[in-house]
Design an enzyme around this catalytic site. Structure first.
Site, PDB file in Angstrom:
ATOM      1  N   GLY A   1     -22.640 -38.514  22.407  1.00 38.49           N
ATOM      2  CA  GLY A   1     -22.144 -39.017  22.014  1.00 38.49           C
ATOM      3  C   GLY A   1     -22.425 -38.066  20.441  1.00 38.49           C
TER       4      GLY A   1
ATOM      5  N   LEU B   1     -23.693 -42.181  22.808  1.00 36.56           N
ATOM      6  CA  LEU B   1     -23.504 -43.701  23.389  1.00 36.56           C
ATOM      7  C   LEU B   1     -24.151 -44.429  23.583  1.00 36.56           C
ATOM      8  CD1 LEU B   1     -19.475 -42.983  24.485  1.00 36.56           C
ATOM      9  CD2 LEU B   1     -20.240 -42.691  22.435  1.00 36.56           C
TER      10      LEU B   1
ATOM     11  N   ASN C   1     -25.320 -34.002  27.257  1.00 38.37           N
ATOM     12  CA  ASN C   1     -25.916 -33.936  28.209  1.00 38.37           C
ATOM     13  C   ASN C   1     -25.550 -34.683  29.292  1.00 38.37           C
ATOM     14  OD1 ASN C   1     -26.562 -36.221  27.072  1.00 38.37           O
ATOM     15  ND2 ASN C   1     -28.969 -36.067  27.660  1.00 38.37           N
ATOM     16  N   GLU C   2     -24.028 -35.050  29.245  1.00 37.05           N
ATOM     17  CA  GLU C   2     -23.807 -36.049  30.189  1.00 37.05           C
ATOM     18  C   GLU C   2     -24.359 -35.535  31.593  1.00 37.05           C
ATOM     19  OE1 GLU C   2     -22.272 -35.478  27.724  1.00 37.05           O
ATOM     20  OE2 GLU C   2     -21.296 -37.028  26.389  1.00 37.05           O
TER      21      GLU C   2
HETATM   22  C1  LIG Z   1     -12.993 -36.391  38.286  1.00 35.64           C
HETATM   23  C2  LIG Z   1     -13.730 -37.414  37.040  1.00 35.64           C
HETATM   24  C3  LIG Z   1     -13.367 -36.925  36.023  1.00 35.64           C
HETATM   25  C4  LIG Z   1     -13.798 -38.289  34.991  1.00 35.64           C
HETATM   26  C5  LIG Z   1     -13.750 -38.465  33.452  1.00 35.64           C
HETATM   27  C6  LIG Z   1     -13.497 -40.146  33.878  1.00 35.64           C
HETATM   28  C7  LIG Z   1     -14.048 -40.156  31.900  1.00 35.64           C
HETATM   29  C8  LIG Z   1     -15.528 -40.835  31.867  1.00 35.64           C
HETATM   30  C9  LIG Z   1     -16.396 -40.474  30.610  1.00 35.64           C
HETATM   31  C10 LIG Z   1     -17.616 -40.952  30.151  1.00 35.64           C
HETATM   32  C11 LIG Z   1     -18.390 -40.606  29.689  1.00 35.64           C
HETATM   33  C12 LIG Z   1     -19.418 -41.583  28.898  1.00 35.64           C
HETATM   34  C13 LIG Z   1     -19.869 -40.299  27.651  1.00 35.64           C
HETATM   35  C14 LIG Z   1     -20.860 -40.414  27.141  1.00 35.64           C
HETATM   36  C15 LIG Z   1     -21.868 -40.003  25.672  1.00 35.64           C
HETATM   37  C16 LIG Z   1     -22.954 -40.662  25.799  1.00 35.64           C
HETATM   38  O1  LIG Z   1     -23.063 -40.420  24.918  1.00 35.64           O
HETATM   39  S1  LIG Z   1     -24.105 -42.034  27.145  1.00 35.64           S
HETATM   40  C17 LIG Z   1     -25.291 -41.118  26.250  1.00 35.64           C
HETATM   41  C18 LIG Z   1     -26.075 -40.532  26.067  1.00 35.64           C
HETATM   42  N1  LIG Z   1     -27.543 -40.388  25.556  1.00 35.64           N
HETATM   43  C19 LIG Z   1     -28.905 -39.910  25.700  1.00 35.64           C
HETATM   44  O2  LIG Z   1     -28.815 -39.823  26.815  1.00 35.64           O
HETATM   45  C20 LIG Z   1     -29.863 -40.158  25.099  1.00 35.64           C
HETATM   46  C21 LIG Z   1     -30.778 -41.007  25.730  1.00 35.64           C
HETATM   47  N2  LIG Z   1     -32.323 -41.145  25.223  1.00 35.64           N
HETATM   48  C22 LIG Z   1     -33.291 -40.434  24.478  1.00 35.64           C
HETATM   49  O3  LIG Z   1     -33.178 -39.000  25.532  1.00 35.64           O
HETATM   50  C23 LIG Z   1     -34.166 -40.918  23.748  1.00 35.64           C
HETATM   51  O4  LIG Z   1     -33.771 -42.090  23.522  1.00 35.64           O
HETATM   52  C24 LIG Z   1     -33.943 -40.243  22.277  1.00 35.64           C
HETATM   53  C25 LIG Z   1     -34.201 -38.800  22.571  1.00 35.64           C
HETATM   54  C26 LIG Z   1     -32.571 -40.000  21.838  1.00 35.64           C
HETATM   55  C27 LIG Z   1     -35.051 -41.102  21.207  1.00 35.64           C
HETATM   56  O5  LIG Z   1     -36.184 -40.799  21.716  1.00 35.64           O
HETATM   57  P1  LIG Z   1     -37.553 -41.867  21.662  1.00 35.64           P
HETATM   58  O6  LIG Z   1     -37.120 -40.968  19.985  1.00 35.64           O
HETATM   59  O7  LIG Z   1     -38.596 -40.990  22.478  1.00 35.64           O
HETATM   60  O8  LIG Z   1     -36.937 -42.927  21.558  1.00 35.64           O
HETATM   61  P2  LIG Z   1     -36.603 -43.636  23.127  1.00 35.64           P
HETATM   62  O9  LIG Z   1     -38.241 -44.349  23.172  1.00 35.64           O
HETATM   63  O10 LIG Z   1     -36.672 -42.958  24.084  1.00 35.64           O
HETATM   64  O11 LIG Z   1     -36.161 -45.005  23.056  1.00 35.64           O
HETATM   65  C28 LIG Z   1     -35.887 -46.513  22.538  1.00 35.64           C
HETATM   66  C29 LIG Z   1     -35.185 -47.478  23.272  1.00 35.64           C
HETATM   67  O12 LIG Z   1     -33.858 -46.946  22.646  1.00 35.64           O
HETATM   68  C30 LIG Z   1     -33.577 -46.955  24.120  1.00 35.64           C
HETATM   69  N3  LIG Z   1     -32.064 -46.125  24.346  1.00 35.64           N
HETATM   70  C31 LIG Z   1     -32.486 -44.491  23.718  1.00 35.64           C
HETATM   71  N4  LIG Z   1     -31.373 -44.469  24.152  1.00 35.64           N
HETATM   72  C32 LIG Z   1     -29.792 -44.973  24.526  1.00 35.64           C
HETATM   73  C33 LIG Z   1     -28.637 -44.836  24.304  1.00 35.64           C
HETATM   74  N5  LIG Z   1     -28.021 -44.382  23.738  1.00 35.64           N
HETATM   75  N6  LIG Z   1     -27.437 -46.215  24.459  1.00 35.64           N
HETATM   76  C34 LIG Z   1     -28.812 -47.369  25.103  1.00 35.64           C
HETATM   77  N7  LIG Z   1     -30.071 -47.365  24.434  1.00 35.64           N
HETATM   78  C35 LIG Z   1     -30.972 -46.397  24.107  1.00 35.64           C
HETATM   79  C36 LIG Z   1     -34.443 -47.009  24.850  1.00 35.64           C
HETATM   80  O13 LIG Z   1     -33.825 -47.195  26.276  1.00 35.64           O
HETATM   81  C37 LIG Z   1     -35.129 -47.856  24.124  1.00 35.64           C
HETATM   82  O14 LIG Z   1     -35.215 -48.686  24.673  1.00 35.64           O
HETATM   83  P3  LIG Z   1     -36.531 -49.748  24.674  1.00 35.64           P
HETATM   84  O15 LIG Z   1     -36.895 -49.677  23.310  1.00 35.64           O
HETATM   85  O16 LIG Z   1     -37.217 -48.904  25.862  1.00 35.64           O
HETATM   86  O17 LIG Z   1     -36.381 -51.497  24.850  1.00 35.64           O
END
Ligand SMILES: CCCCCCCCCCCC/C=C/CC(=O)SCCNC(=O)CCNC(=O)[C@H](O)C(C)(C)COP(=O)(O)OP(=O)(O)OC[C@H]1O[C@@H](n2cnc3c(N)ncnc32)[C@H](O)[C@@H]1OP(=O)(O)O
Length: 704
Positions: free
Chosen positions: A555, A510, A579-580
């Site tokens: 996601g 996400l 990995n949330e």
């Molecule tokens: C009792 C209580 C219960 C309550 C329950 C309530 C319910 C709540 C639910 C809440 C749940 C929410 C669920 C969320 C699910 C998700 O999917 S969250 C997103 C998780 N994603 C990640 O952790 C991935 C993070 N990214 C990475 O690990 C790396 O970027 C990569 C491995 C994918 C790629 O690596 P690399 O090629 O080295 O690129 P980067 O330099 O890291 O990234 C480039 C650029 O992209 C931006 N970016 C990366 N990921 C994201 C993302 N997911 N969203 C937005 N942006 C992202 C990163 O910041 C870089 O940006 P800049 O170029 O620096 O600006």
């Protein structure tokens, strides 16, 4: 999953069959207005319905059998969901015309002003494939033998317009006979002109129907002899003919101009003879909506003039009483009063138990009529009824078949075919999907996702192309769900492969930017789009394969888990997992269930608590993915694998999939709103926002 061995399952299956037979006999709700006296076409086989049982009685049957109870719950719901007897047991909420080629949603809201619907035209392009989807709710009691009946009338159509004009004059003889005959299928015009002022004869025969246009013109004059015969036959795509004849043996002139294309037929005939003067002008102009004929005849051998102007609007509404009748469902009456009943379709919807969420019923694919003659407005009377002929809802509406879509009308203020349309419009985020040409191999040029459907094998490849990391923003999710729905409706598509067009990344999950520092309203809309994506993909009827050609956290992993099979690139750089917790957030119950259904309880527990990202080999070991192949072979292996899945009988596979996944899907469906509320209040908490901020900073720092 149900914890049954084969014999046990077989026995229970028989029991279920028996139950189903009983349900057919269960009395439907007696509310509603006058019963629908719809003529039954089926032969009466003296069928005696079994004794009627209430929902409670059925629930009491074998109530100690836990597995059967679970199954009954899936089938019948948990019990009445609305107790208020003033609310009907069955509520029909909307009807959607589902059409892959439509530029936008075509949905009618059936909870509002049904009178207004009668005046509204829903436009459909001729010749397209479409299905009708009906949403309805069952509130208290099981309703059996639901049916959707659909009577189609040609709006305001006159069956026949015939005109015969015979004119006979014997001041040196002039005879004219004109016969015009037109109905929906046919337009015929015969014109015979005879004058023996030293002989002139003209015969014109024009005959046109959907497939064919024939014109015969015979002209004969023996004032020093001139004869002309013209026969023309064309299949209506386009025909133009101009004929000018001029003979100056005491003057005869003839001009004939005929022009017809798919929309229009025009004929002009001018005849001029000055053997003591005869002039004839005939102008005929007809399209589907209008027929105009003007005939002017002028003779001055002791003077005769005739002018005939005929103008008829073939599709005008002649009288509303023609089809808005007091007892609209008596077929005998229909046929007597309204001869333009074109079609009656009866769809067996089935038997349904009460549940919170709406049920939906989709008709088989039908093809909209095509061609010049069938374009126009059809008046449709729809009935939602059942075995007891209870009228759960009846309403009327108009369908306009046009040569092309009415682009300005398509998305205006109507609910979406996809719930996402409404979400997206509500939050003022227009999605920009270019028109999807499903007949071609290359389907979609939407900005974030490329879809390529190979018509030779029915396999569609959806490539995520949302740089840099295919994060799932609100726009991406909306586009994704629209594409999925379109492919699900497209009968030439048999399975979908999800993969990435970005190097080294399947999807980063996400889009954190949609959850960080945004308004609660935005968070709500975003979460709804996540839910809708999951509901569509996890409950998808067609085969789905994830071709995971890069990293797939959170996601991204969820999306892969929703597929029927996962093939991952065998590369130690790539990892996958939910990995949330590493971000300080919690995967919701339906993320958890999706993982649990795939890798089992213990692995899910470890995986979720620790927020583990698994390298490809570990993912294979725990069953998170099904197969590893070299990166260059991920897509081709997915295509091959899909081929083997396609060899399994489709309906059996589909039912099996639904049997495995429906309880999980139903759980979210029953808690959608609460889940959105939970998410919004959770994600907007200061502490959670702080965690997200830190995580984003760490991502950027890593890069630096
Ligand atoms: C009792 C209580 C219960 C309550 C329950 C309530 C319910 C709540 C639910 C809440 C749940 C929410 C669920 C969320 C699910 C998700 O999917 S969250 C997103 C998780 N994603 C990640 O952790 C991935 C993070 N990214 C990475 O690990 C790396 O970027 C990569 C491995 C994918 C790629 O690596 P690399 O090629 O080295 O690129 P980067 O330099 O890291 O990234 C480039 C650029 O992209 C931006 N970016 C990366 N990921 C994201 C993302 N997911 N969203 C937005 N942006 C992202 C990163 O910041 C870089 O940006 P800049 O170029 O620096 O600006």
């Amino acid at each position: 999953m149900l914890g049954l061995d084969v014999c046990e399952f077989g026995g229970q299956f028989l029991e279920l069959l028996w139950l189903t037979v009983c349900y057919r006999g269960i009395m439907a709700d007696k509310e509603g207005t006058a019963p629908v006296h719809e003529e039954e076409d089926e032969t009466d086989l003296n069928y005696q319905a079994p004794a009627q049982k209430t929902l409670q009685e059925i629930q009491e049957l074998d109530k100690d059998d836990e597995s059967l109870n679970k199954y009954k719950q899936t089938l019948l719901g948990t019990g009445p969901v609305v107790l208020d007897p003033s609310i009907p047991n069955v509520q029909v909420t909307r009807l959607t015309l589902m059409c892959v080629q439509a530029p936008g949603p075509i949905t009618m809201d059936l909870t509002g002003d049904l009178e207004a619907l009668k005046k509204q035209n829903f436009t459909m392009k001729e010749g397209v494939d479409y299905r009708v989807k009906i949403h309805f709710k069952v509130n208290r009691e099981i309703v059996s033998g639901l049916k959707y009946v659909h009577l189609t009338y040609r709006k305001g159509l006159r069956d026949q317009l015939s005109l015969a004009l015979v004119l006979d004059m014997n001041l040196d003889q002039l005879s004219l006979a004109l016969v015009l005959d037109t109905n929906l299928d046919q337009l015929s015009l015969a014109l015979v002109l005879d004058t023996n002022l030293d002989q002139l004869s003209l015969a014109l025969v024009l005959d046109t129907n959907l497939d064919q246009l024939s014109l015969a013109l015979v002209l004969d004059t023996n004032l020093d002899q001139l004869s002309l015969a013209l026969v023309l036959d064309t299949n209506l795509d386009q025909l133009s003919l101009a004929l000018v004849l001029d003979t100056n043996l005491d003057q005869l002139s003839l001009a004939l101009v005929l022009d017809t294309n798919l929309d229009q037929l025009s004929l002009a005939l001018v005849l001029d003879t000055n053997l003591d003067q005869l002039s004839l002008a005939l102008v005929l102009d007809t399209n589907l909506d209008q027929l105009s004929l003007a005939l002017v005849l002028d003779m001055n051998l002791d003077q005769l003039s005739l002018a005939l102007v005929l103008d008829t609007n073939l599709l005008a509404e002649f009288s509303s009483s023609l089809y808005l009748t007091p007892d609209p469902v008596s077929q005998g009456f229909e046929q007597a009063v309204n001869p333009s009943l074109l079609d009656k379709a009866v769809y067996m919807v089935g038997s349904y138990g009460p549940r919170v969420e709406e049920h939906e019923f989709i008709t088989p694919v039908e093809e909209a009529p095509k061609g010049l003659i069938v374009r126009g407005i059809y008046h449709i009377k729809s009935y939602f009824t059942d075995d007891d002929k209870t009228d759960h809802l009846s309403w009327e509406w108009n369908l306009q078949i046009k040569k092309d879509w009415d682009s300005t009308e398509s998305c205006i203020s109507r609910l979406g075919v996809l719930s996402l349309f409404s979400a997206s419009c509500r939050h003022g985020r227009p999605y920009a999907l270019s028109h999807v040409a499903f007949n071609d191999r290359h389907l979609s040029t939407s900005s974030k996702i490329k879809v390529d459907l190979d018509n030779s094998n029915g396999i569609a490849v959806m490539k995520f192309d949302n740089p840099p990391v295919n994060s799932m923003s609100l726009d991406f999710l909306t586009e994704f769900s629209i594409n999925l729905e379109k492919l699900e409706l497209d009968k030439s598509c048999r399975g979908v492969i999800l993969t990435s067009a970005q190097p080294r990344i399947f999807s980063a999950g996400l889009d954190i930017m949609d959850m960080y520092g945004t308004s609660p309203e935005h968070c709500g809309a975003f979460w709804k789009a996540v839910q809708d994506m999951w509901l569509k993909l996890y409950g998808y009827s067609k085969i789905t394969i994830a071709a995971i050609n890069g990293a797939s956290p959170a996601g991204g992993c969820l999306m892969a888990l929703c597929c029927d099979y996962r093939i991952m690139a065998d590369d130690p750089r790539y990892s996958i997992g939910l990995n949330e917790t590493q971000l300080g957030i919690v995967a919701p119950f339906w993320f958890k269930d999706t993982l649990l259904n795939t890798v089992g309880h213990r692995t899910t527990e470890l995986s979720l608590q620790m927020g583990i990202m698994y390298h490809a080999h570990e993912a294979l070991k725990i069953g998170l993915v099904d197969q590893l192949v070299p990166e260059g072979k991920v897509l081709s292996t997915a295509v091959e694998t899909l081929g083997t899945w396609l060899a399994v009988p489709g309906h059996a596979r589909e039912i099996s999939k639904s049997m495995m996944r429906k309880p999980t899907v139903d759980k979210l469906l029953a808690n959608k709103e609460a889940d959105i509320k939970n998410f919004v209040s959770f994600i907007t908490k200061d502490s959670i926002q702080k965690s997200l901020g830190m995580y984003l900073a760490a991502l950027k720092k890593k890069k630096a």
